[in-house]
Design an enzyme around this catalytic site. Structure first.
Site, mmCIF file in Angstrom:
data_model
loop_
_atom_site.group_PDB
_atom_site.id
_atom_site.type_symbol
_atom_site.label_atom_id
_atom_site.label_comp_id
_atom_site.label_asym_id
_atom_site.label_seq_id
_atom_site.Cartn_x
_atom_site.Cartn_y
_atom_site.Cartn_z
ATOM 1 C CG ASP A 22 -1.970 1.018 1.106
ATOM 2 O OD1 ASP A 22 -2.574 1.532 0.019
ATOM 3 O OD2 ASP A 22 -2.730 1.334 2.140
ATOM 4 C CG ASP A 81 -4.814 -0.157 -2.600
ATOM 5 O OD1 ASP A 81 -3.927 0.314 -3.078
ATOM 6 O OD2 ASP A 81 -5.235 -0.118 -1.330
ATOM 7 C CG ASP A 144 -4.935 2.230 5.332
ATOM 8 O OD1 ASP A 144 -4.345 2.838 4.585
ATOM 9 O OD2 ASP A 144 -5.886 2.615 6.206
#
Length: 157
Positions: A22, A81, A144
């Protein structure tokens, strides 16, 4: 510390690693993070903050750092993502053959990181997978959290 984790990962090198990455940007501060796991157990994780960057650069940096942490010629499923990163990797062979410019001779944003990531992926057998951000996937959520910590640590300096 980095070499310790490389030794640990080498013990599992005959197996398929699962990597979650991420990158993020908030209030001008960026961060990247990765988690390397196998069968649901975290084997390695890392993160760092950076000033004057972009969200896309942090996404690329997370994948670069994760692939650098793997033993040579590893097999992995890398979950991200970032559709931008996946699209860039898909176009990388064509860009590489074209001298790292777009068809019309236009520059490629983040070309330095895309080139490095392309080189690293060629040293391994990586299966790239897209995951939806903030959808409750355990290790994506962990990345995250690591990004948030890295950004806040960077703000304290």
């Amino acid at each position: 510390m980095y070499r310790f984790w490389q030794r640990v990962l080498r013990l599992f090198s005959g197996n398929v690693f699962e990597i979650y990455t991420d990158g993020s940007l908030k209030h001008g501060k960026g961060a990247w993070a990765y988690v390397i796991s196998r069968r649901g157990k975290i084997l390695s994780e890392d993160s760092a903050g950076q000033k004057k960057t972009s969200s896309n650069r942090m996404e690329f940096q997370a994948a670069i750092e994760a692939l650098k942490a793997l033993p040579e010629n590893s097999r992995a499923k890398l979950y991200t993502d970032s559709r931008v990163m996946l699209e860039a990797l898909e176009k990388s062979p064509r860009w590489s053959a074209n001298g790292w410019v777009k068809n019309q001779g236009q520059p490629i944003p983040e070309v330095d990181l895309i080139r490095e990531l392309y080189t690293l992926q060629c040293q391994h057998r990586i299966e790239w997978r897209w995951v939806k951000a903030h959808s409750g996937i355990e290790f994506n959520e962990r990345c995250d959290e690591l990004c948030i910590r890295a950004r806040s640590k960077d703000l304290e300096i």
